[in-house]
Design a protein around this motif. Structure first.
Motif: not given
Length: 299
Positions: A59, A62, A123, A223, A239, A243, A252, A298
């Motif tokens: 996390y 990222a 995430i 999230y 973000y 992402m 990722f 995502n």
């Protein structure tokens, strides 16, 4: 030099010096304010390999890759989860890692949901399992119906609300290995845990897969949570864009792999069963009660 002229020049010098000092003070204040604006205060509990105290983990890595190219610095702090929630509620943190989407937090007494934002892009994904000793006669359905059953989970997870559990015989513990040990010692009937945490805990030979069976009971996306403010909206939008870029570039997925965590977003329920049943293990699935996860994704 005439005394009046001298005094006039002295006053002018003092006036110019005072102006310069004032302007310098304004410059420092502006610089400090700009620096504060460019610092993002991120808070989280310690989730092993997701948010580590040294600033590593899926996390936080990222978050760094998304925001640092825009000139932000990340001020990351590990703290107990309730304290982290208090920080995001009070506005003394910019990002909380990580939680369900805001629509689910409205029902939680922990959050001032009206002052918070959740983005579109997850995430992480929490995949919740109920574990039992291999010789247990319990199933997840029985545990849910028996409000006197002894259950445990790691503190910081809000499974009472998420799974709608009215059980009173509940123990909040410090880590997954403690939960597995309590199962083997007969101190609880079921240990509820995130599947990835259990997999990490079972790397200890004492907790061999052959000693447990399990049910997969819930999947939900996680999230970062932001402040509901102009700054929070800017950060949330950055973000989401960042992402999307991390996902489309496969970066990722690489971050997950570099932290020895299985990338969860494209795992089917069948894949999860294989993940929980490594080749040659004696670990046994029991009837699953897997809830449908949220539709945001995502991809």
């Amino acid at each position: 030099m005439h005394e009046k002229t001298f005094n006039g020049l002295l006053a002018m010098r003092n006036s110019i010096g005072g102006t310069l000092i004032f302007l310098y003070a304004v410059f420092l204040a502006f610089k400090a304010g700009a620096s504060t604006q460019q610092e993002i205060r991120v808070v989280a509990d310690h989730w092993k390999d997701y948010t580590n105290p040294d600033g590593s983990g899926v996390y936080i890595e990222a978050i760094k890759e998304i925001f640092e190219p825009h000139g932000y610095t990340i001020n990351f702090q590990i703290m107990p989860f309730k304290r982290a929630v208090s920080k995001i509620n009070s506005g003394s943190a910019d990002i909380l890692l990580a939680e369900e989407g805001l629509e689910h937090l409205i029902d939680s007494r922990l959050y001032n949901a009206e002052n918070l934002l959740s983005p579109q892009q997850p995430i992480g994904e929490s995949i919740v399992s109920a574990l039992f000793p291999i010789d247990s006669s319990f199933t997840w359905g029985m545990i849910k119906q028996d409000h006197h059953a002894r259950i445990a989970w790691v503190r910081g997870y809000d499974y009472r609300r998420i799974l709608d559990l009215p059980h009173k015989n509940l123990q909040l513990i410090n880590n997954s290995q403690q939960g597995l040990k309590m199962l083997l010692l007969g101190r609880v009937d079921s240990f509820i845990d995130d599947i990835q945490d259990s997999i990490v805990a079972k790397r200890n030979p004492y907790f061999s897969d052959a000693k447990f069976k399990y049910s997969l009971i819930r999947r939900y996306f996680l999230y970062p949570i932001f402040q509901k403010s102009n700054r929070g909206e800017v950060l949330s939008n950055l973000y989401d864009k960042g992402m999307k870029d991390l996902v489309s570039s496969q970066r990722f997925r690489d971050i997950y792999n570099e932290n020895s965590i299985v990338y969860p977003f494209d795992l089917s329920d069948k894949d999860l069963s294989i993940l929980m049943l490594p080749p040659g293990s004696g670990m046994s699935p029991v009837n699953n009660d897997l809830s449908v996860r949220k539709t945001k994704n995502n991809k």
